[in-house]
Design a protein around this motif. Structure first.
Motif, PDB file in Angstrom:
ATOM      1  N   LEU A   1       0.833  -1.196   0.000  1.00 17.27           N
ATOM      2  CA  LEU A   1       0.000   0.000   0.000  1.00 17.27           C
ATOM      3  C   LEU A   1       0.872   1.252   0.000  1.00 17.27           C
ATOM      4  O   LEU A   1       0.548   2.255  -0.643  1.00 17.27           O
ATOM      5  CB  LEU A   1      -0.913  -0.010   1.226  1.00 17.27           C
ATOM      6  CG  LEU A   1      -2.052   1.014   1.222  1.00 17.27           C
ATOM      7  CD1 LEU A   1      -3.012   0.718   0.086  1.00 17.27           C
ATOM      8  CD2 LEU A   1      -2.786   1.012   2.546  1.00 17.27           C
ATOM      9  N   GLY A   2       2.012   1.156   0.706  1.00 18.19           N
ATOM     10  CA  GLY A   2       2.906   2.308   0.798  1.00 18.19           C
ATOM     11  C   GLY A   2       3.450   2.734  -0.553  1.00 18.19           C
ATOM     12  O   GLY A   2       3.839   3.877  -0.738  1.00 18.19           O
ATOM     13  N   CYS A   3       3.472   1.809  -1.514  1.00 17.95           N
ATOM     14  CA  CYS A   3       3.961   2.166  -2.841  1.00 17.95           C
ATOM     15  C   CYS A   3       3.049   3.194  -3.497  1.00 17.95           C
ATOM     16  O   CYS A   3       3.496   4.021  -4.279  1.00 17.95           O
ATOM     17  CB  CYS A   3       4.062   0.932  -3.733  1.00 17.95           C
ATOM     18  SG  CYS A   3       5.390  -0.172  -3.218  1.00 17.95           S
ATOM     19  N   VAL A   4       1.743   3.157  -3.193  1.00 12.40           N
ATOM     20  CA  VAL A   4       0.820   4.027  -3.915  1.00 12.40           C
ATOM     21  C   VAL A   4       0.061   5.002  -3.014  1.00 12.40           C
ATOM     22  O   VAL A   4      -0.761   5.774  -3.493  1.00 12.40           O
ATOM     23  CB  VAL A   4      -0.222   3.207  -4.705  1.00 12.40           C
ATOM     24  CG1 VAL A   4       0.458   2.431  -5.818  1.00 12.40           C
ATOM     25  CG2 VAL A   4      -0.986   2.276  -3.800  1.00 12.40           C
ATOM     26  N   MET A   5       0.287   4.977  -1.700  1.00 10.06           N
ATOM     27  CA  MET A   5      -0.585   5.753  -0.812  1.00 10.06           C
ATOM     28  C   MET A   5       0.211   6.812  -0.061  1.00 10.06           C
ATOM     29  O   MET A   5       1.380   6.617   0.246  1.00 10.06           O
ATOM     30  CB  MET A   5      -1.227   4.770   0.182  1.00 10.06           C
ATOM     31  CG  MET A   5      -2.325   5.363   1.015  1.00 10.06           C
ATOM     32  SD  MET A   5      -3.847   5.405   0.069  1.00 10.06           S
ATOM     33  CE  MET A   5      -4.837   6.402   1.149  1.00 10.06           C
TER      34      MET A   5
ATOM     35  N   LEU B   1       9.092   3.461   4.625  1.00  8.12           N
ATOM     36  CA  LEU B   1       9.395   2.774   3.368  1.00  8.12           C
ATOM     37  C   LEU B   1       8.542   3.354   2.247  1.00  8.12           C
ATOM     38  O   LEU B   1       9.030   3.629   1.148  1.00  8.12           O
ATOM     39  CB  LEU B   1       9.054   1.299   3.546  1.00  8.12           C
ATOM     40  CG  LEU B   1      10.166   0.293   3.472  1.00  8.12           C
ATOM     41  CD1 LEU B   1       9.678  -1.024   4.002  1.00  8.12           C
ATOM     42  CD2 LEU B   1      10.658   0.152   2.057  1.00  8.12           C
ATOM     43  N   GLY B   2       7.261   3.523   2.549  1.00  9.24           N
ATOM     44  CA  GLY B   2       6.347   4.053   1.541  1.00  9.24           C
ATOM     45  C   GLY B   2       6.773   5.423   1.039  1.00  9.24           C
ATOM     46  O   GLY B   2       6.490   5.796  -0.094  1.00  9.24           O
ATOM     47  N   LEU B   3       7.462   6.177   1.877  1.00 13.55           N
ATOM     48  CA  LEU B   3       7.883   7.516   1.482  1.00 13.55           C
ATOM     49  C   LEU B   3       8.952   7.494   0.399  1.00 13.55           C
ATOM     50  O   LEU B   3       9.135   8.470  -0.317  1.00 13.55           O
ATOM     51  CB  LEU B   3       8.421   8.275   2.706  1.00 13.55           C
ATOM     52  CG  LEU B   3       7.395   8.696   3.736  1.00 13.55           C
ATOM     53  CD1 LEU B   3       8.071   9.146   5.015  1.00 13.55           C
ATOM     54  CD2 LEU B   3       6.530   9.818   3.193  1.00 13.55           C
ATOM     55  N   ILE B   4       9.700   6.368   0.313  1.00 13.11           N
ATOM     56  CA  ILE B   4      10.783   6.331  -0.668  1.00 13.11           C
ATOM     57  C   ILE B   4      10.610   5.222  -1.702  1.00 13.11           C
ATOM     58  O   ILE B   4      11.508   4.967  -2.492  1.00 13.11           O
ATOM     59  CB  ILE B   4      12.171   6.193   0.008  1.00 13.11           C
ATOM     60  CG1 ILE B   4      12.207   4.992   0.947  1.00 13.11           C
ATOM     61  CG2 ILE B   4      12.519   7.451   0.779  1.00 13.11           C
ATOM     62  CD1 ILE B   4      13.614   4.656   1.435  1.00 13.11           C
ATOM     63  N   THR B   5       9.435   4.522  -1.697  1.00 13.51           N
ATOM     64  CA  THR B   5       9.217   3.528  -2.741  1.00 13.51           C
ATOM     65  C   THR B   5       8.478   4.179  -3.901  1.00 13.51           C
ATOM     66  O   THR B   5       7.495   4.873  -3.693  1.00 13.51           O
ATOM     67  CB  THR B   5       8.385   2.327  -2.242  1.00 13.51           C
ATOM     68  OG1 THR B   5       7.236   2.831  -1.553  1.00 13.51           O
ATOM     69  CG2 THR B   5       9.181   1.444  -1.327  1.00 13.51           C
ATOM     70  N   PRO B   6       8.960   3.965  -5.131  1.00 10.80           N
ATOM     71  CA  PRO B   6       8.214   4.434  -6.271  1.00 10.80           C
ATOM     72  C   PRO B   6       6.953   3.565  -6.444  1.00 10.80           C
ATOM     73  O   PRO B   6       6.933   2.463  -5.898  1.00 10.80           O
ATOM     74  CB  PRO B   6       9.186   4.224  -7.439  1.00 10.80           C
ATOM     75  CG  PRO B   6      10.237   3.301  -6.947  1.00 10.80           C
ATOM     76  CD  PRO B   6      10.204   3.299  -5.475  1.00 10.80           C
ATOM     77  N   PRO B   7       5.939   3.960  -7.146  1.00 15.31           N
ATOM     78  CA  PRO B   7       5.851   5.243  -7.838  1.00 15.31           C
ATOM     79  C   PRO B   7       5.445   6.422  -6.952  1.00 15.31           C
ATOM     80  O   PRO B   7       5.805   7.550  -7.243  1.00 15.31           O
ATOM     81  CB  PRO B   7       4.769   4.991  -8.882  1.00 15.31           C
ATOM     82  CG  PRO B   7       3.922   3.913  -8.300  1.00 15.31           C
ATOM     83  CD  PRO B   7       4.827   3.067  -7.490  1.00 15.31           C
ATOM     84  N   VAL B   8       4.652   6.175  -5.871  1.00 13.41           N
ATOM     85  CA  VAL B   8       4.249   7.302  -5.035  1.00 13.41           C
ATOM     86  C   VAL B   8       5.102   7.325  -3.777  1.00 13.41           C
ATOM     87  O   VAL B   8       4.812   6.639  -2.810  1.00 13.41           O
ATOM     88  CB  VAL B   8       2.764   7.219  -4.629  1.00 13.41           C
ATOM     89  CG1 VAL B   8       2.396   8.422  -3.790  1.00 13.41           C
ATOM     90  CG2 VAL B   8       1.893   7.157  -5.861  1.00 13.41           C
ATOM     91  N   GLY B   9       6.191   8.078  -3.802  1.00 15.48           N
ATOM     92  CA  GLY B   9       7.001   8.242  -2.605  1.00 15.48           C
ATOM     93  C   GLY B   9       7.137   9.734  -2.368  1.00 15.48           C
ATOM     94  O   GLY B   9       7.803  10.433  -3.131  1.00 15.48           O
ATOM     95  N   MET B  10       6.499  10.230  -1.312  1.00 16.76           N
ATOM     96  CA  MET B  10       6.432  11.682  -1.132  1.00 16.76           C
ATOM     97  C   MET B  10       7.824  12.290  -1.012  1.00 16.76           C
ATOM     98  O   MET B  10       8.081  13.370  -1.525  1.00 16.76           O
ATOM     99  CB  MET B  10       5.590  12.033   0.096  1.00 16.76           C
ATOM    100  CG  MET B  10       4.101  11.766  -0.064  1.00 16.76           C
ATOM    101  SD  MET B  10       3.389  12.530  -1.526  1.00 16.76           S
ATOM    102  CE  MET B  10       3.477  14.259  -1.082  1.00 16.76           C
TER     103      MET B  10
HETATM  104 NA    NA Z   1       5.649   4.852  -1.902  1.00 13.28          NA
END
Ligand code: NA
Ligand code: NA
Lengths: 318, 434, 160
Positions: free
Chosen positions: B332-336, B373-382
């Motif tokens: 989820l972190g990849c896109v949220m 992790l979600g912050l730096i995973t593409p495609p959505v990493g703020m």
């Molecule tokens: Na991400």
């Protein structure tokens, strides 16, 4: 499948006795009496609306039923909050019985015109719990920062010479620990619930006030029920459940008092006359304030005192 | 449709709206209202629309959010970020790859006065990127180390993500803050190791070695003292029994204001800090309001309770539940968006984790590592977006590629923290808070 | 429209400064009170409520700014879509957001009148509660106006 599903919202945590012994018990009783035609889903811990909005949420149908504290919305239920005034009764059972009788008399109808009230009740007498300083006289209390539960009780604290401090209940623990407050008012039943026993050493048993509670239902949700199911809800309204709630709080006080005193010291008031004089001034201030706004506060208060006397006799209480 | 079915439909609709470029907050509001209207009534849905902003804006606990944001922005205006980077540079002087390492270290330091990962990444990128470019550090390594370093903002206290977790789960925010310290230091270690391994494999990424003149340790660290002092005063006051958490945030912002004034920051700088704080506050509170409204639907859909019942029926072992939840978080972190993720998923997964017998504080740390992790995973990493916006000349693909080694480091850290709960729980236990 | 956002920004900035001042003053007065054993009594007994309502003003006053492009959007899936499509979608969501904000402004205005008629007050300072609903109404009206304008005329024209 049930014909009607009623969502019942309250703010106590799911492991509190209120959730299991009062609200879930009410839900089960309604389900049984209606042969499963009414299902009641109980939502604890503010998962369906925040505590101060409880009444409005029942009014506008976010929940079909809500249990809340009238005093959380200051000045909205001024006559109901007469039951908070000091020294009226010694047990939650008597307080709840008298409060329900006052409601049944119609004296409070204007305050609840937009919902269908199921029952009202009170908790047991609230006492003073302090950190380092033991309080047995008004001199001891002078200048102490005490968390007050509602504005009406804030007036009482001022008359007693304390500094009333406004705080949300969950902030009691951290604030007492840091010396933001020197103490707080709570009935025995609630002390352990907020871990407040860990941050108070001295417990002055004075019986200063009791909060008013209401369990109320959305008008439309009640009106939509067929007559025989309305009768089930009616049978789960009024005195029986007001008394059940009051007795629950009295049981809670017995257990809470023992648990709290296991690690704290009990204090008793030495200058009781001075406390009673202060309580009388606070009572007078509230009554004349309401009268000045055109509310029949004195007549309602007198009626309430009468109901308390009736209930004491009827329930064989002290 | 049954309540859980309506809830699932609303979640599906939420994801669809996000794909269609609907703002995250608006998507939560629309699907929350729609689902609630179906389950209760349109009038009730209109009522939760009004309740949402009111609940959030009158919640005393949320005063921490703008205060900690203000503290970080004032610290940046006061030049504390520059000083931290200077100190870290001097400490690592003469090393090939000293600059990216210094960027990670300084980001960790700045996290001690900043509650937000995006603010940490943006602030440190503005300070460190120009120097790394000048020194010839490969753009992807520069961008990756800053994006990863920025995630520390929500692990090392103060942290807005840990605050939100504390509010949702009714855990103590001070215990969670303390639990984040060692996992934050572990992250600095692992990011440092990642940079070292990268440079061993591809030495040319490091650019020229930094100026070789070494200074005595004491002098090198001197510029970092104000930040250290601020952190010790605020956290010392919090854990020493002087402030409540909200007061700690106020004290932190106030003391940082004094530092800024003493260092000659005047109205333009203060105004800039205030404006930056308001911009972030506006975006964050919009998302919190959206999640609050969606939360009403989530409650009445009974999805949290039904999920617990389902898992119980399946008879999964506790570790499998935990693993499934963490994998879901990572995907989820990849896109949220990160805060939206905490606000939406914790109410659902928290009961599962407690039911499985795990420690709620420890799980909060795992959840925040997953969010980092979600912050730096593409495609959505703020954080990747933040670096791209600070350095438009670096291709966004370069930024994403640069962050990947640090994603591996974070996965490793997640595994270590999951295997050894003591890393998160040691400090709170030592302070007698568990 | 720039001026409208700037006005609410100024209000939000003031409220944020007040929040900071109240929190800091709460600690300082308490330390003073305790150090002087009650001699210097400048205690702010209503600090928590003041902070809470300062937060309320900050959050509501930040809404116009939030709806003028401060809302987080997931753009990754639409990267390769034609510009006319993404622009059309962005305008549509702006219009939707603006409509919701206008709806909220109306709800809070109504609530404000109801609360005024009942005379509800805040717990500690006994301030009339309707004032805060009455602040929420124009804040959301301004946010709605900003978003509707963005939806109708687009962001490009706005920048000029
Ligand atoms: Na991400
Ligand atoms: Na931080």
């Amino acid at each position: 499948a049930p014909e009607a599903t009623l969502r019942f919202a309250h703010f106590m945590p799911a492991n509190a006795w209120q959730h299991t012994e009062l609200f879930q018990a009410w839900a089960d009783s309604v389900a049984q009496a209606s042969d499963g035609r009414i299902a009641v889903e109980v939502y604890p811990a503010q998962t369906l609306g925040k505590a101060p909005q409880g009444y409005d949420n029942a009014r506008n149908g976010i929940a079909e039923i809500a249990w809340t504290v009238q005093g959380y919305t200051a000045n909205r239920f001024p006559l109901s909050q007469l039951v908070e005034l000091p020294g009226l009764f010694q047990t939650a059972e008597v307080g709840s019985c008298a409060f329900q009788q006052l409601y049944d008399s119609g004296a409070l109808d204007a305050e609840y015109a937009d919902t269908h009230v199921l029952f009202v009740h009170t908790h047991g007498p609230g006492h003073l719990h302090t950190g380092r300083r033991a309080v047995t006289t008004l001199d001891d209390l002078k200048g102490l920062r005490i968390r007050r539960p509602t504005a009406v009780i804030g007036t009482l604290l001022e008359e007693l010479g304390a500094e009333p401090v406004g705080l949300p209940a969950p902030a009691i623990y951290e604030s007492a620990q840091r010396g933001v407050i020197d103490g707080f008012l709570l009935p025995w039943e609630a002390v352990a619930g907020f871990r407040a026993d860990e941050v108070s050493d001295h417990h002055t048993e004075v019986g200063l006030y009791a909060l008013a509670f209401v369990t109320t239902m959305n008008k439309g949700a009640y009106a939509r029920l067929p007559d025989d199911l309305k009768a089930v809800i009616d049978a789960h309204s009024g005195r029986t459940w007001a008394l059940a709630a009051g007795r629950g709080y009295d049981r809670g006080d017995v257990g809470g008092r023992a648990a709290t005193l296991a690690s704290g010291s009990l204090q008793t008031v030495e200058d009781r006359a001075a406390w009673e004089a202060a309580a009388e001034r606070a009572r007078e201030r509230y009554l004349s304030d309401l009268e000045a706004r055109g509310l029949p506060a004195r007549a309602t208060y007198a009626a309430l005192e009468g109901y308390v006397a009736d209930c004491r006799t009827a329930l064989g209480a002290q | 449709m049954s309540p859980p079915e309506i809830g699932l439909a609303a979640i599906a609709a939420l994801l669809l709206l996000l794909v269609l470029r609907c703002p995250v907050a608006l998507a939560m509001i629309l699907t929350g209202l729609g689902g609630f209207a179906l389950l209760a009534s349109p009038e009730a849905a209109l009522a939760i629309l009004a309740n949402g902003p009111w609940d959030v804006a009158t919640n005393y606990a949320f005063t921490l959010v703008p205060l900690f944001l203000l503290m970080g922005n004032l610290a940046a205006q006061a030049g504390l970020s520059r000083d931290l980077f200077a100190a870290a540079r001097r400490l690592l002087a003469g090393w090939r790859g000293g600059l990216p390492l210094a960027a990670v270290l300084a980001s960790g330091g700045f996290s001690a006065v900043s509650g937000s990962s995006l603010a940490t990444a943006a602030t440190m990128a503005r300070v460190a990127l120009p120097e790394m470019r000048a020194q010839g550090t490969a753009p992807r390594l520069a961008a990756g180390s800053l994006a990863a370093g920025g995630t520390l903002g929500i692990m090392i206290p103060p942290s807005i993500a840990l605050l939100l977790y504390a509010l949702i789960t009714q855990q103590s925010v001070e215990v969670l803050f303390l639990a984040g310290v060692l996992p934050g230091l572990l992250a600095i270690l692992l990011y440092g190791a990642t940079i070292a391994v990268l440079l061993r494999l591809r030495p040319e990424l490091g650019g020229r070695a930094t100026d070789p003149e070494r200074e005595p340790l004491g002098r090198a660290l001197k510029p970092a003292l104000p930040v250290l002092a601020l952190f010790l005063l605020v956290m010392g006051g919090l854990y020493g029994g002087l402030f409540t958490p909200t007061e700690a945030a106020g004290a932190g912002a106030f003391l940082t204001l004094l530092v800024a004034l003493a260092r000659g920051v005047r109205w333009p700088g203060l105004r800039r800090a205030l404006a930056d704080t308001l911009g972030t506050t506006a975006a964050i509170f919009l998302i919190i309001i959206g999640a609050e409204i969606f939360g009403y639907l989530l409650s009445v859909s009974r999805i949290p309770a039904e999920t617990v019942a389902l898992i119980r029926d399946l008879g999964l072992a506790p570790w499998m539940v935990l693993a499934a939840v963490l994998v879901f978080f990572i995907l989820l972190g990849c896109v949220m968006d990160s805060l939206a993720m905490i606000l939406l998923t914790v109410p659902v997964f928290y009961p599962l984790i407690v039911e499985a017998g795990y420690d709620p504080i420890w799980f909060g740390i795992l959840a925040v590592v997953a969010v980092e992790l979600g912050l730096i995973t593409p495609p959505v990493g703020m954080n990747l977006f933040v670096i791209s916006s600070v350095a438009p000349e670096v291709k966004s693909e370069e930024v994403m590629i640069g962050a990947l080694p640090f994603v591996v480091a974070d996965l490793l850290r997640l595994a270590i923290l999951a295997a050894f709960p003591i890393i998160a729980l040691a400090l709170p236990g030592w302070f007698g808070l568990l | 429209m720039q001026r409208l956002v700037a006005l609410f920004d100024a209000l939000a900035g003031l409220a944020l400064a007040l929040l900071l001042a109240v929190t800091a003053a709460g600690i300082l007065t308490r330390v003073l009170f305790d150090l002087t054993a009650g001699g210097v009594d400048l205690l702010l007994s209503d600090a928590v409520e003041m902070a809470t309502y300062a937060l309320l003003i900050t959050v509501f006053a930040a809404m116009p700014r939030a709806l003028r492009g401060g809302a987080v959007t997931v753009e990754v899936f639409s990267r390769t879509w034609p510009v006319w499509l993404t622009t059309a979608l962005d305008r549509f969501w702006s219009l939707t957001f603006g409509t919701l904000a206008a709806l909220l402004a109306w709800r809070y205005a109504e609530e404000s009148l109801a609360v005024l008629a009942r005379g509800d007050t805040t717990q500690d300072m006994q301030l009339p509660l309707w004032i805060f609903y009455a602040f929420a109404a124009p804040a959301f009206a301004a946010a709605g106006f900003v978003a509707l304008r963005l939806g109708l005329f687009g962001a490009a024209r706005e920048r000029r």
